[in-house]
Design an enzyme around this catalytic site. Structure first.
Site, PDB file in Angstrom:
ATOM      1  N   ASP A 283      89.118  25.629 -31.235  1.00  0.00           N
ATOM      2  CA  ASP A 283      88.438  25.978 -29.978  1.00  0.00           C
ATOM      3  C   ASP A 283      86.950  26.256 -30.229  1.00  0.00           C
ATOM      4  OD1 ASP A 283      89.611  28.157 -31.362  1.00  0.00           O
ATOM      5  OD2 ASP A 283      89.391  29.471 -29.624  1.00  0.00           O
TER       6      ASP A 283
ATOM      7  N   HIS B 110      83.992  30.315 -37.638  1.00  0.00           N
ATOM      8  CA  HIS B 110      85.461  30.221 -37.586  1.00  0.00           C
ATOM      9  C   HIS B 110      85.872  28.763 -37.402  1.00  0.00           C
ATOM     10  CE1 HIS B 110      89.537  31.055 -36.618  1.00  0.00           C
ATOM     11  NE2 HIS B 110      89.426  31.310 -35.329  1.00  0.00           N
TER      12      HIS B 110
ATOM     13  N   TYR C 217      94.239  40.179 -25.241  1.00  0.00           N
ATOM     14  CA  TYR C 217      93.723  39.362 -26.349  1.00  0.00           C
ATOM     15  C   TYR C 217      94.044  40.034 -27.682  1.00  0.00           C
ATOM     16  CZ  TYR C 217      90.088  36.621 -28.788  1.00  0.00           C
ATOM     17  OH  TYR C 217      89.401  35.797 -29.633  1.00  0.00           O
TER      18      TYR C 217
ATOM     19  N   HIS D 228      97.870  28.001 -27.047  1.00  0.00           N
ATOM     20  CA  HIS D 228      98.933  28.004 -28.052  1.00  0.00           C
ATOM     21  C   HIS D 228      99.986  29.113 -27.851  1.00  0.00           C
ATOM     22  CE1 HIS D 228      96.644  30.976 -30.335  1.00  0.00           C
ATOM     23  NE2 HIS D 228      95.793  30.129 -30.828  1.00  0.00           N
TER      24      HIS D 228
ATOM     25  N   ASP E  11      85.966  35.484 -32.956  1.00  0.00           N
ATOM     26  CA  ASP E  11      87.043  35.819 -32.011  1.00  0.00           C
ATOM     27  C   ASP E  11      87.140  37.321 -31.713  1.00  0.00           C
ATOM     28  OD1 ASP E  11      88.131  33.345 -31.360  1.00  0.00           O
ATOM     29  OD2 ASP E  11      89.483  33.330 -33.065  1.00  0.00           O
TER      30      ASP E  11
ATOM     31  N   GLU F  43      88.856  27.515 -36.357  1.00  0.00           N
ATOM     32  CA  GLU F  43      89.848  27.120 -35.345  1.00  0.00           C
ATOM     33  C   GLU F  43      89.217  26.178 -34.313  1.00  0.00           C
ATOM     34  OE1 GLU F  43      92.215  30.312 -33.681  1.00  0.00           O
ATOM     35  OE2 GLU F  43      93.727  28.884 -32.979  1.00  0.00           O
TER      36      GLU F  43
ATOM     37  N   HIS G 270      90.640  36.308 -37.526  1.00  0.00           N
ATOM     38  CA  HIS G 270      92.075  36.274 -37.734  1.00  0.00           C
ATOM     39  C   HIS G 270      92.526  35.069 -38.562  1.00  0.00           C
ATOM     40  CE1 HIS G 270      93.289  33.267 -34.418  1.00  0.00           C
ATOM     41  NE2 HIS G 270      91.981  33.254 -34.487  1.00  0.00           N
TER      42      HIS G 270
ATOM     43  N   HIS H 218      84.650  34.385 -27.066  1.00  0.00           N
ATOM     44  CA  HIS H 218      85.381  34.211 -25.801  1.00  0.00           C
ATOM     45  C   HIS H 218      85.019  35.360 -24.862  1.00  0.00           C
ATOM     46  CE1 HIS H 218      88.114  31.181 -27.478  1.00  0.00           C
ATOM     47  NE2 HIS H 218      88.349  31.982 -28.498  1.00  0.00           N
TER      48      HIS H 218
HETATM   49 FE1  FEO Z   1      90.702  31.732 -33.525  1.00  0.00          FE
HETATM   50 FE2  FEO Z   1      89.005  31.398 -30.567  1.00  0.00          FE
HETATM   51  O1  FEO Z   1      89.852  30.832 -32.152  1.00  0.00           O
END
Ligand code: FEO
Length: 393
Positions: A82, A78, A191, A24, A164, A80, A145, A224
């Site tokens: 991903d 989370h 990051y 993104h 994250d 999101e 976040h 991640h």
């Molecule tokens: Fe906020 Fe890795 O997604």
């Protein structure tokens, strides 16, 4: 590589996305990973899922340890996509009626993404879940976040599953910090600068809170990149340092150019900054990705921004960069604008307005030069560089 047993009966079961290059708007030049974790206890627990396209890989990895339908609990730290895009596939395999733990905002947000009526179990901050020999404590980390973000902490193993936070977009075969060493830090910094910078005040509060709680940490497992087991304090201390945004004697001259005039101005400014002992570099917006520039912005004391005037406005790359930087809310910066123009010359004024909106301390009204800088024009640019150098710490 997967599954990898990271502690007794705790497995990394995610997926590596070697090929993603745009996350993104963030350039993921080293790919990324989507980390999910499986805890084999009396109640088998899966923490987080992966991006939709990698759901089958996650199921395959889990299947090497247990039958996915034997999973008792699923935790979503989370929403999101991903980490949750693969949830429908996971819940289908695990059992649609299995408890799905998430924060209250996670419940709201997951419900808006997925029509399935899963067995949501929204949790309170500090709520505990016994899974047998282990207890999982849920820690709300709202706006770190997303509103739904939370951590899951296993006190018996002293492991923090941090979603994250503390992550890096880095695809590699090194699972742990001790396998890669300091080479991971630029990825962690990028990051932070591109995802978490605007939440710096919240991060400082969170670190304070965690310190007061006296959470023992043997391992920090983000969603991640690599896991921090050798020195979890290293990444936490780095987050404190980055959140404080103490400016260095470092300046970036970020610009675009139409017929090389603004480029000449940029290079004259950089030259003067260098002469004054400032760590300075020009960053042409079509040579540097916005997310790499933001990484440099993190510890720079000065951001000098240049654009030619085109159609009475800014060069489009400048609008892109200024919008991106403004959203990430960098603090403690000084700045100034510059640029060449043909007849109307609005760009310098427009940049200045944007830098003011970002609460940069402006060192100069800006330097604008018609068409092509002559010796006098280049000297004005050098003077701007000197002024910036004097104002830096
Ligand atoms: Fe906020 Fe890795 O997604």
């Amino acid at each position: 590589m997967y599954p990898t047993e990271i502690a007794k009966d705790i497995f990394l079961v995610g997926a590596i996305d070697w090929n993603i290059r745009d996350f993104h708007g963030y350039s993921t030049s080293h790919g990324t990973t989507y980390n999910a974790y499986l805890i084999k206890d009396e109640k088998i627990t899966l923490i987080d899922a992966v991006k939709k396209e990698f759901a089958d890989e996650l199921i395959t990895n889990i299947s090497k340890i247990i039958d996915p339908k034997d999973i008792d609990y699923v935790i979503s730290n989370h929403t999101e996509m991903d980490h949750s895009g693969g949830l429908p596939r996971v819940m289908h395999k695990v059992g649609e009626d299995k408890p799905l733990y998430c924060s209250k905002m996670g419940y709201k947000n997951l419900s808006r993404h997925f029509p399935q009526k899963w067995n949501y179990q929204p949790v309170e901050n500090g709520q505990e879940l016994s899974i047998g020999k282990r207890t999982i404590t849920f820690l709300e980390t709202r706006m770190l976040h997303w509103p739904d973000s939370m951590f899951s902490y296993v006190k018996e193993d002293k492991i923090l599953f941090s979603s994250d936070a503390f992550g890096q977009h880095f695809a590699g075969l090194e699972t742990f910090d001790d396998k890669i060493g300091d080479a991971i830090m630029p990825h962690a910094k990028k990051y932070f600068a591109n995802i978490l910078l605007l939440y710096s005040p919240l991060i400082l509060k969170l670190v304070d809170k965690v310190t007061q709680m006296g959470l023992a940490l043997d391992m920090v497992c983000p969603d991640h990149g690599i896991i921090w087991r050798n020195d979890p304090a290293k990444i936490i201390n780095a987050y404190v340092e980055w959140s404080n945004q103490k400016p260095k004697r470092k300046a970036l001259v970020v610009y675009d150019t139409m017929w090389h005039s603004t480029e000449k101005m940029a290079e004259a400014i950089v030259d003067a900054l260098g002469q004054e002992g400032v760590d300075a570099k020009p960053m042409h917006l079509r040579s540097w990705h916005r997310s790499d520039i933001m990484t440099e912005v993190l510890d720079a004391g000065a951001i000098i921004v240049g654009s030619p005037t085109i159609n009475n406005g800014l060069y489009p790359t400048l609008s892109d960069f200024l919008t991106y930087m403004k959203g990430l809310k960098p603090k403690n910066k000084i700045g100034a604008a510059f640029g060449s123009y043909g007849w109307s010359g609005e760009a310098v004024k427009l940049i200045t307005k944007e830098l003011e909106a970002m609460k940069f301390r402006l060192i100069d009204p800006g330097v604008k030069i018609q068409y092509v800088p002559d010796d006098q024009g280049l000297e004005a640019c050098r003077e701007l560089g000197k002024k910036i150098a004097q104002a830096l710490p």
